[in-house]
Design an enzyme around this catalytic site. Structure first.
Site, PDB file in Angstrom:
ATOM      1  N   LYS A   1       0.838  -1.199   0.000  1.00 29.21           N
ATOM      2  CA  LYS A   1       0.000   0.000   0.000  1.00 29.21           C
ATOM      3  C   LYS A   1       0.876   1.253   0.000  1.00 29.21           C
ATOM      4  O   LYS A   1       1.937   1.286   0.629  1.00 29.21           O
ATOM      5  CB  LYS A   1      -0.909  -0.029   1.232  1.00 29.21           C
ATOM      6  CG  LYS A   1      -1.891   1.130   1.373  1.00 29.21           C
ATOM      7  CD  LYS A   1      -2.767   0.930   2.603  1.00 29.21           C
ATOM      8  CE  LYS A   1      -3.769   2.058   2.801  1.00 29.21           C
ATOM      9  NZ  LYS A   1      -4.658   1.801   3.954  1.00 29.21           N
TER      10      LYS A   1
ATOM     11  N   SER B   1      -9.412   1.756   3.048  1.00 29.27           N
ATOM     12  CA  SER B   1      -8.582   2.528   2.151  1.00 29.27           C
ATOM     13  C   SER B   1      -7.520   1.692   1.438  1.00 29.27           C
ATOM     14  O   SER B   1      -6.848   2.180   0.540  1.00 29.27           O
ATOM     15  CB  SER B   1      -7.898   3.653   2.940  1.00 29.27           C
ATOM     16  OG  SER B   1      -7.005   3.135   3.918  1.00 29.27           O
TER      17      SER B   1
ATOM     18  N   SER C   1      -9.854  -0.491   7.248  1.00 31.74           N
ATOM     19  CA  SER C   1      -9.285  -0.427   5.903  1.00 31.74           C
ATOM     20  C   SER C   1      -8.635  -1.697   5.394  1.00 31.74           C
ATOM     21  O   SER C   1      -8.186  -1.751   4.249  1.00 31.74           O
ATOM     22  CB  SER C   1      -8.281   0.728   5.830  1.00 31.74           C
ATOM     23  OG  SER C   1      -8.950   1.962   5.948  1.00 31.74           O
TER      24      SER C   1
END
Length: 429
Positions: free
Chosen positions: A36, A113, A137
């Site tokens: 990420k 996210s 997330s």
């Protein structure tokens, strides 16, 4: 910029080769992973999902320990994944870099996210991936994309070299398509190379929480119960609890949040104590986000996408009123849930209230879903407990999942339990 052939998962393709170490010799050899865009990688600017952040920050001088550990265990990184701006959404839509395509529900959001990280695994572009989970997330995108997602106990995995969102809740989590890989990665990140199977003492089904969900309860609960019966000798006690009532009675500081707008304006079925828990969690998150990034936002005046902009403005305007109460709620909930679960007990809850919302859904229409989602997500989020999302296949062509929650520090136990249940869950789904 993401491209069509990778489902929009990657913001940057790159190869970081393994750096084998004696700590976990080749335990992840031949596995690939994605990272990420919130983790530092030496020589690269960590983008945090926003072009203005990318433009105004310098390249990292070292790599986040989590990434280094995976490389040292023999895994190969294949790229950096798209994320929601500033990690401030559970939808997975990014106005600047595009929205990764949900491989099993292309007209639905992938969840955020850690959207790109989940999509990269679901689309079989990598074997596993890492993300972060502050409010949900990892749990949300793993549910929406039909894969396993693990949120560890708060503080169990290093967050050094990870751009903070709200430190009281920030965790580093990971995604995989199967329980064996999920466990292998967990052994490295938790620094627990040998995890023996252990039978749970009790399986506690939070019956009221399933009333928040649009998916039939039995589709989520029965596969777990059957898998448990097949995997062990039947000594596990299975019981039901009204979790909302238990928390209301056991967390006295929650009374200060029971009259919040989030609780009193909810029209559909809700659990008032969990709505209050969510209100407390989101208030402390907003405050810590402001402390972390308010000065940068005020000076740079960055451009944010729809929805994110309003959420960030609300955070910037947050005061320190009730912040001490938020921290009291955290402490009291940890104690209350530890008592409820006892030694090696596991709580069963829905991960989210239903299937993933449609892409570009009306913001107002999403609010009820978000409220119910955060009611569920706040249970592990506020207590700091570990939680794993378990995919159970499709219902009406949309992903179905359920979660197991275990006590703080029981991460290895939860991973081993899931690995024991895995073969029967896979056969069922």
């Amino acid at each position: 910029m993401a491209t069509d052939n990778d489902f929009g998962a990657f913001i940057e393709k790159l190869i970081i080769v393994p750096t084998p170490s004696s700590s976990f010799p080749s335990s992840l050899q031949d596995l690939t992973f994605a990272v990420k865009d919130i983790f530092d990688v030496e020589g690269r600017v960590t983008g945090f999902g926003n072009p203005d952040w990318l433009r105004t920050h310098s390249a990292a001088t070292s790599t986040a320990p989590v990434v280094s550990s995976l490389l040292e265990a023999g895994a190969t990184a294949l790229g950096i994944t798209v994320m929601d701006e500033m990690a401030y959404s559970i939808n997975g839509e990014n106005a600047h870099y595009g929205t990764p395509i949900n491989p099993i529900a292309v007209d639905r959001v992938p969840g955020g996210s850690s959207s790109g990280s989940a999509v990269a695994v679901a689309a079989r572009l990598v074997d596993f991936s890492i993300g972060t989970d502050t409010g949900g997330s990892v749990r949300v995108p793993s549910s929406y994309c039909g894969i396993f997602g693990f949120r560890p106990s708060h503080g169990a995995v290093s967050t050094a070299g990870v751009t903070p969102m709200a430190q009281s809740f920030d965790t580093v989590g990971w995604f995989a398509r199967d329980t064996a890989t999920l466990k292998r990665v967990g052994c490295v990140l938790l620094e627990q190379p040998h995890l023996a199977p252990t039978e749970p003492s009790q399986l506690i089904i939070a019956d009221d929480c399933f009333e928040l969900c649009s998916v039939p309860r039995d589709l989520m609960v029965q596969p777990l119960v059957r898998s448990l019966e097949k995997s062990f000798e039947g000594n596990t006690v299975i019981k039901k609890v009204n979790l909302g009532n238990y928390i209301e009675e056991s967390v006295p500081s929650l009374k200060h949040f029971m009259t919040s707008d989030d609780v009193t304006t909810q029209q559909e079925f809700c659990i008032p104590s969990l709505m209050a828990l969510s209100s407390s969690m989101r208030l402390l998150q907003r405050y810590e986000f402001k402390m972390n990034h308010g000065e940068w936002i005020s000076s740079v005046k960055p451009e944010f996408g729809p929805g994110i902009s309003a959420r960030i403005q609300e955070a910037i305007e947050t005061s320190d009123e009730k912040i001490d109460l938020c921290r009291s709620v955290k402490s009291q909930l940890l104690t209350a849930l530890s008592t409820l679960l006892g030694e090696k007990g596991v709580l069963v809850i829905p991960t989210v209230p239903g299937p993933p919302p449609h892409l570009q859904a009306d913001v107002a229409a999403l609010e009820s879903f978000r409220s119910r989602a955060f009611s569920l997500l706040s249970i592990a989020g506020v207590s700091g407990f570990c939680q794993v999302n378990i995919p159970l296949g499709l219902h009406e062509n949309l992903p179905v999942s359920v979660s197991l929650v275990a006590k703080h520090g029981s991460d290895g136990f939860l991973l081993s339990l899931l690995d024991s249940l895995g073969i029967h869950l896979i056969q069922k789904s």
